[in-house]
Design an enzyme around this catalytic site. Structure first.
Site, short mmCIF file in Angstrom:
data_model
loop_
_atom_site.label_atom_id
_atom_site.label_comp_id
_atom_site.label_asym_id
_atom_site.label_seq_id
_atom_site.Cartn_x
_atom_site.Cartn_y
_atom_site.Cartn_z
N ASP A 175 -93.93 -77.59 -7.42
CA ASP A 175 -94.13 -78.36 -6.18
C ASP A 175 -94.83 -79.68 -6.47
O ASP A 175 -94.42 -80.74 -5.98
CB ASP A 175 -94.95 -77.54 -5.18
CG ASP A 175 -94.19 -76.38 -4.60
OD1 ASP A 175 -92.97 -76.50 -4.42
OD2 ASP A 175 -94.82 -75.34 -4.32
N TYR A 176 -95.91 -79.61 -7.23
CA TYR A 176 -96.65 -80.83 -7.54
C TYR A 176 -95.82 -81.77 -8.42
O TYR A 176 -95.85 -82.99 -8.23
CB TYR A 176 -97.97 -80.49 -8.21
CG TYR A 176 -98.99 -79.90 -7.27
CD1 TYR A 176 -99.65 -80.71 -6.35
CD2 TYR A 176 -99.30 -78.55 -7.29
CE1 TYR A 176 -100.58 -80.18 -5.47
CE2 TYR A 176 -100.23 -78.01 -6.41
CZ TYR A 176 -100.86 -78.83 -5.50
OH TYR A 176 -101.78 -78.30 -4.62
#
EC number: 2.8.3.22
Length: 405
Positions: A175-176
């Protein structure tokens, strides 16, 4: 509050964050840290699911929400309602960037696809984050970070040799990573818009962000059909020693000797300079061929000393080494404090101070800032509708009566 500041590089840029959880919202968070006015558009009932992920707060949301949704203004809006879609289009007309992560085709079903929004605002930049991308045979499959780690190949590499693959550090790593790639895409698109006056959309897939960080996996397989396996705490394909070693007090250190010169430094740190001679382990190829023996020597040395003692001797000889920090170690690290990696923000409605990761990267002339914590659901709805769309109380009350906001 107008959500922006003229001293930051993205002042004057308005971002609509209509996404949920971390990936696409993280892109919006990064843009907000450097001055963009970020409007967090959420469903009136419940809002972003990230509000319920992590450690609960007395306010009814979580520490994750307060930290990761900083510098945003919350606007509730039901996009599935025709009136909600209409208001959303009006906001789009006054915005620069849209971040979304709905399943492919969802916004199109609501009449809010790229084909529609780009006609309303030809300068719009639209970041679309999904598990597998907007095209391809897997595009409709649900995807989360753990799934992306699996498909992108990083989960296969994490764990002990021939053991069960494990989570590669963080369950939200993909996600990051995708949020970062998405942010790069938005900044590139803004630059392109400066030159042409035209916007564009950015197609970002979670698994692709993971796969891109795979060093030589692709060319090694493409040329030699070589499949890298799990190496556990020691990765000895290119360097040795290059791994994690437990110390006398049960803690861990990382030691990395990528060159012969660095191994010579380690040998001096261990009080055994003869190990770096050409007749013993002075050559990297020899160390790689006898990796288990070299690792055992380093392991025995580390286990005879405390972590502090190992690190003191490594630092004294400029050997690349570091503690394997848990979060308590990080909080107590003097370098962390010198670099201001942690920042304390007053959470007035909680009556507490919240410590969170500070803004990175550090710009010398226009550094980013944290101006507010994650907002309450709908905290800025009226403010935004009046400020940007010029709505009156009667219009806002009408939307509220229809459960649009």
């Amino acid at each position: 509050m107008d959500g922006t500041t003229t001293t930051l590089p993205l002042a004057g840029i308005r971002v609509i964050d209509a996404a949920t959880v971390i990936a696409a919202p993280f892109c919006a968070t990064l843009l907000g840290e450097f001055g963009a006015d970020v409007l967090k558009v959420e469903h009136p009932i419940g809002g972003d699911a990230l509000r319920r992920f992590g450690t609960p707060t007395a306010r009814g949301d979580t520490l994750t929400w307060l930290s990761e949704s900083r510098n945003k203004r919350s606007v509730t809006l039901n996009l599935q309602h025709p009136e909600g879609a209409r208001v959303f289009k009006e906001l789009i007309a006054h915005s620069d960037v849209l971040c979304e992560n709905f399943r492919p085709g969802t916004l199109e079903k609501w009449g809010l696809g790229w084909d529609v929004l780009s006609k309303i605002n030809p300068r719009l930049i639209m970041l679309r984050v999904t598990g597998y991308g907007q095209t391809g045979p897997y595009r409709d499959r649900p995807g989360f970070a753990r799934i992306a780690h699996a498909v992108g190949g990083i989960a296969y590499l994490a764990g002990m040799p021939k053991g069960t693959p494990v989570t590669p550090g963080s369950t939200t790593l993909a996600d990051y990573m995708t949020g970062l790639y998405g942010c790069i895409g938005v900044l590139l698109a803004l630059r392109h818009r400066e030159q042409t006056g035209r916007g564009q959309y950015i197609d970002a897939a979670l698994y692709e962000s993971v796969f891109r960080c795979s060093d030589e996996l692709v060319p090694a397989y493409g040329m030699y059909r070589k499949v890298r396996e799990r190496h556990g705490s020691h990765y000895n394909e290119f360097a040795c020693p290059h791994g994690h070693f437990q110390t006398k007090d049960g803690k861990w250190v990382a030691i990395s000797c990528a060159t012969d010169k660095l191994f010579a430094r380690l040998a001096n740190a261990m009080g055994r300079p003869e190990l770096a001679s050409s007749s013993v382990y002075g050559d990297q190829k020899v160390r790689l061929a006898h990796a288990s023996d070299v690792n055992e020597i380093v392991r025995d040395w580390c286990s005879s000393l405390t972590r502090a003692e190992v690190l003191e001797r490594c630092y004294a000889t400029a050997t690349p080494a570091a503690p394997l920090n848990d979060i308590a170690d990080f909080f107590g690290d003097r370098h962390v404090h010198a670099r201001r990696n942690l920042v304390a923000i007053d959470a007035e409605d909680l009556g507490e101070t919240l410590i969170m990761p500070n803004v990175v990267p550090k710009l010398s002339e226009t550094p980013g800032s944290i101006r507010s914590l994650g907002p309450k659901l709908g905290e800025h709805t009226e403010e935004v509708l009046k400020e940007i769309l010029g709505m009156c109380d009667e219009q806002i009350n009408d939307l509220r009566s229809k459960r649009v906001i």
